[in-house]
Design a protein around this motif. Structure first.
Motif, PDB file in Angstrom:
ATOM      1  N   SER A 121       2.430   1.687 -30.004  1.00  0.00           N
ATOM      2  CA  SER A 121       1.669   1.701 -31.252  1.00  0.00           C
ATOM      3  C   SER A 121       0.308   1.036 -31.046  1.00  0.00           C
ATOM      4  O   SER A 121       0.186   0.028 -30.344  1.00  0.00           O
ATOM      5  CB  SER A 121       2.441   0.992 -32.361  1.00  0.00           C
ATOM      6  N   ARG A 158       2.128   4.490 -38.442  1.00  0.00           N
ATOM      7  CA  ARG A 158       1.683   3.942 -37.161  1.00  0.00           C
ATOM      8  C   ARG A 158       1.041   5.044 -36.329  1.00  0.00           C
ATOM      9  O   ARG A 158       1.495   6.188 -36.337  1.00  0.00           O
ATOM     10  CB  ARG A 158       2.859   3.371 -36.372  1.00  0.00           C
ATOM     11  N   LEU A 160       0.705   6.379 -32.741  1.00  0.00           N
ATOM     12  CA  LEU A 160       1.488   6.225 -31.518  1.00  0.00           C
ATOM     13  C   LEU A 160       0.853   6.983 -30.358  1.00  0.00           C
ATOM     14  O   LEU A 160       0.297   8.076 -30.534  1.00  0.00           O
ATOM     15  CB  LEU A 160       2.913   6.733 -31.746  1.00  0.00           C
TER      16      LEU A 160
END
Length: 253
Positions: A121, A158, A160
């Motif tokens: 992340s 998030r 990624l």
């Protein structure tokens, strides 16, 4: 689909197969697993980057012979098409073909044993473990999202990126998931070695090729990397590094 970062599952014994990132160097995994699958039956599979795609197929019970055929013939491979990134999260390669493969995999196949893909992340590159059930193509895409090359993925708020950027082989994440015995395949070099009494890495000695070779399919390279994986796994077995009782629940080390 479950996301874990630090949780540890409490189990008495869990065998894990772990597959590294490495783009087309992942052909090494094909050869090594062709040998190991006759001797080692995992309870858990963990992969990063190309290792997540390969590991997903293995977790679903997809025949290694079919995987090998697809790698050798290049029937799924498309030459990279370059573009100017459209957004800050965009990559310089058109992802349509590889994303289509991921969609087909996750829509037609489901893991028969626990599977986890590892991504990182942003901005701190903290590992995120993406677990079955509920894995979709976007989770595999996140694990393979090399910054500036492939589109980064936004999942559950998030951003990624490729799970193999910091550590090519997600052994630490397999431990977090409760693995007590680990066989790891690392196509990014480092050689074969024992990490602990219950953890063994089968790895290529040195780099398998150039960065370009890792991105552009070439039959001679694929054949060579598959053969090296077979050879290294066979040598590990011959040295007695890996348990040969596939269905035994006794310790393999």
């Amino acid at each position: 689909m479950r996301i874990r970062q630090t949780a540890i599952l409490a189990v008495e014994s869990m065998r894990a197969a772990v597959f590294s990132g490495g783009a087309l160097f992942g052909a090494y995994h094909v050869g090594a697993w062709k040998v190991l699958s006759r001797h080692f039956e995992p309870d858990l599979i963990v992969g990063a980057s190309i290792g997540s795609m390969f590991g997903y197929l293995i977790a679903c019970g997809y025949p290694i012979e079919e995987i090998e055929k697809e790698w050798r013939t290049g029937e799924r491979y498309k030459s990279p098409r370059w573009r100017m990134p459209r957004t800050l999260l965009g990559g310089s390669l058109v992802p349509d073909e590889v994303h289509a493969i991921m969609r087909e995999m996750t829509e037609k196949l489901s893991p028969k044993i626990p599977f986890a893909a590892v991504a990182l992340s942003l901005p701190w590159l903290k590992p995120v473990i993406l677990q079955s059930p509920g894995i979709t193509w976007r989770h595999l895409a996140a694990s393979c999202a090399i910054p500036l090359v492939y589109d980064l993925q936004r999942i559950d708020g998030r951003v990624l990126v490729d799970g193999g950027l910091i550590r090519a082989c997600p052994i630490r994440e397999a431990r977090q998931l409760g693995a007590t015995e680990i066989i790891a395949l690392n196509c990014m070099g480092g050689g074969s070695r024992r990490l602990s009494p219950n953890e063994y890495v089968i790895g290529a000695n040195g780099y398998l090729g150039s960065p370009r070779a890792a991105m552009v399919w070439n039959r001679a390279n694929i054949d060579r990397w598959i053969a090296q994986g077979e050879r290294d796994a066979s040598e590990a077995l011959a040295r007695g590094e890996i348990c040969s009782a596939k269905h035994s629940h006794e310790k393999c080390f």
